[in-house]
Design a protein around this motif. Structure first.
Motif, short mmCIF file in Angstrom:
data_model
loop_
_atom_site.label_atom_id
_atom_site.label_comp_id
_atom_site.label_asym_id
_atom_site.label_seq_id
_atom_site.Cartn_x
_atom_site.Cartn_y
_atom_site.Cartn_z
N MET A 156 23.68 8.11 21.26
CA MET A 156 24.88 7.06 23.45
C MET A 156 26.03 8.28 23.40
SD MET A 156 23.74 3.81 22.65
CE MET A 156 21.80 2.99 22.26
N ALA B 40 29.53 12.37 18.45
CA ALA B 40 29.02 11.44 19.67
C ALA B 40 27.46 10.70 19.89
CB ALA B 40 28.13 12.20 20.91
N SER B 41 27.85 10.21 18.58
CA SER B 41 25.81 9.81 18.36
C SER B 41 26.66 7.76 17.19
CB SER B 41 24.40 10.06 17.85
OG SER B 41 24.80 11.48 17.56
N VAL B 42 27.26 8.36 15.86
CA VAL B 42 27.41 7.52 15.12
C VAL B 42 28.40 6.30 15.41
CG1 VAL B 42 28.59 7.22 12.98
CG2 VAL B 42 26.94 9.28 13.34
N ASP B 43 29.88 6.91 16.54
CA ASP B 43 30.86 5.37 16.31
C ASP B 43 30.00 4.82 17.90
OD1 ASP B 43 32.70 4.43 16.26
OD2 ASP B 43 33.49 5.45 18.15
N THR B 44 29.35 5.64 18.76
CA THR B 44 28.87 4.57 20.25
C THR B 44 27.76 3.86 20.07
OG1 THR B 44 26.80 6.89 19.80
CG2 THR B 44 29.30 6.97 21.19
#
Length: 539
Positions: free
Chosen positions: A1, A330-334
């Motif tokens: 995400m 772009a992936s872990v935090d969202t």
């Protein structure tokens, strides 16, 4: 995400060290501004520019951006319209805040509005735009996006990643059961961040990511946090892309901090690439290739054919690192942010929480210790909860900035080439014209009512664009949503959730924190109680 260098400051109140620096450059900037204004006057057709608020010399509209820019921009749009032109420093910036305007930018005029601005943080941390998220629109970007989607984000890879999701969810449930047995509250964000880090790290880097060989993984988390902060921070060159902007960044230390983060990130990426080159898939027990293996093989292949006439584009270590930067930042935090907001909204509404839990437990039945991937497709209400969370709390409220490649017309207004474009997904998701007078209310049932029952977030309904749309739509949507739904289903099935003693549901804050992604400002502290199905209890 997610996530990217955002073009707006995390906090628009100018830091103290800026004051002296701005004084040093104020006079020459003012002179340049006056010269540019005079030289811009002359013949030719008068442009019909979008409306916007009055500007100050030098700053333009920078002073009107608060600590939460997406909220400040919505307030400005209420006065000046859903298509609004600002000047952030010296950068002309178009802000769109309605479904109609978003459709113009991301569909009708997508070919004209699909590039990315060249900002210093994005340029450095993506190895000179050798990534997908921040690369300008070009043949290179098209090839890299295709590679990225096929090797990491296709439906085939999402299915392949199921083993990683299941393994990490088992670890999450075990950690939470320990806390439940001790009766201690948990900071939910820490747990879901660790889960997402494990999922993405294992898919990208292989099973080695969870072993003792990656003892420096905790240091990488710190570097990753620094990288996200550096991308979201205030950089003068973002708004004054010239020698003066670079000078101010050096004086304030922003440039030195960016370089330090880059060196740390680069060292980590070099380590994992070297490990994969020294230990190819053929020498491992299962012989399976992860994402780095695929990239390394491609690098070696292109190196062999680099002199061929009409051969493929170059693919080097820096290209691998640029793509890896996208994978992690772009992936872990969202996805973590989305899960925390979903649980926040449910814990504030006990009836909705019970409804979601009853659905999950009815679908799964009493004979399983946790939810299996096949169960998720049957969880209709849970999917509505996720969709409503994405509407009210898009992880990246302003998406990633775009830039016009050529002059374009948006909703009847002339927009010059090289204009930065911001799509306020947060404001669009709360627009009463699309969602009614209860647009600010968390109500998943709205997606069961016509005409909203058909609205999805796949890029075809512009009243709901948490992942964007068009050419620059987030390619990680499928993997992010699959992980979010599966994790939430297990949290609801395996545990009953309560607030700490003395905290009422109406006291749970939904205030946001400023930054690249819209985190919850006050950490969500919950008390889990392990749930054991009756069928398992009888065994």
């Amino acid at each position: 995400m997610a996530v990217p260098v955002v073009v707006l400051a995390a906090d628009s109140s100018l830091p103290q060290q800026w004051q002296l620096a701005l004084l040093l450059v104020l006079v020459p900037l003012l002179l340049l501004h006056l010269v540019a204004s005079c030289s811009g006057k002359g013949g030719g057709r008068r442009l019909h520019l979008p409306p916007g608020p009055p500007r100050l010399p030098i700053l333009g509209n920078l002073h009107q951006l608060g600590s939460l820019p997406h909220q400040s921009l919505r307030e400005l749009a209420r006065r000046h319209g859903p298509v609004m032109l600002l000047r952030l420093g010296s950068v002309p910036t178009l802000v769109v805040s309605s479904a109609e305007a978003a459709r113009e930018v991301m569909k009708a005029r997508d070919a004209d509005c699909c590039s990315r601005p060249d900002t210093p943080g994005a340029r450095r941390l993506s190895y000179g735009h050798k990534d997908v998220a921040f690369a300008p629109y070009s043949e290179y970007w098209r090839e890299m996006r295709k590679l990225f989607v096929v090797e990491l984000l296709s439906a085939r890879r999402v299915r392949t990643a199921e083993y990683s999701r299941e393994a990490e969810v088992e670890k999450l449930v075990a950690r939470l059961r320990s806390s439940a047995a001790a009766g201690t509250p948990v900071l939910l964000e820490d747990h879901v961040f660790a889960l997402m880090d494990g999922v993405i790290g294992t898919v990208a880097l292989g099973n080695i990511y969870g072993t003792e060989q990656f003892a420096h993984r905790s240091h990488f988390h710190e570097v990753l946090d620094e990288a996200m902060s550096a991308k979201a921070g205030f950089h003068a060159e973002d708004y004054y892309p010239n020698a003066l902007g670079r000078l101010v960044d050096r004086l304030t230390g922003a440039a030195a901090r960016r370089e330090r983060v880059f060196r740390d990130l680069d060292a980590f990426f070099d380590t994992i690439i070297d490990q994969h080159m020294a230990d190819p898939p053929s020498s491992r027990g299962n012989g399976s290739a992860d994402l780095i293996d695929v990239f390394v093989a491609l690098m070696e292949e292109r190196r062999r054919h680099r002199h061929d006439e009409g051969g493929p584009l170059a693919f080097t270590r820096d290209h691998i690192k640029g793509l890896l930067s996208n994978v992690f930042t772009a992936s872990v935090d969202t996805s973590s942010v989305t899960m925390v907001w979903a649980m926040t909204e449910l814990i504030r509404r006990p009836a909705m929480l019970r409804k979601a839990q009853e659905e999950v437990r009815a679908v799964v039945g009493g004979g399983k210790a946790r939810v299996h991937p096949d169960d998720v497709a049957k969880l209709r209400y849970l999917k509505l909860v996720v969709k409503e969370t994405l509407r009210l709390h898009p992880a990246v409220p302003l998406l990633l900035p775009r830039e016009t490649l050529r002059p374009v017309t948006i909703c009847g207004y002339d927009v010059p080439a090289r204009t930065r474009v911001l799509v306020n997904a947060w404001a669009i998701g709360r627009d009463p014209r699309s969602w009614g007078q209860d647009a600010e209310e968390f109500r998943p049932e709205r997606f069961e009512e016509k005409p909203r029952d058909a609205v999805g977030f796949g890029g075809t309904h512009f009243e709901l664009v948490p992942f964007g749309a068009g050419r620059r739509m987030c390619p990680g949507m499928a993997m992010g949503v699959a992980t979010t739904e599966f994790t939430l289903a297990n949290l609801l099935y395996c545990f009953d959730w309560e607030l700490p003693e003395g905290v009422r549901s109406q006291d749970v804050s939904v205030e946001e924190a400023g930054g690249l992604t819209a985190h919850k400002k006050t950490p969500l502290l919950l008390v889990p109680t392990a749930y054991k199905p009756a069928a398992l209890s009888a065994q």
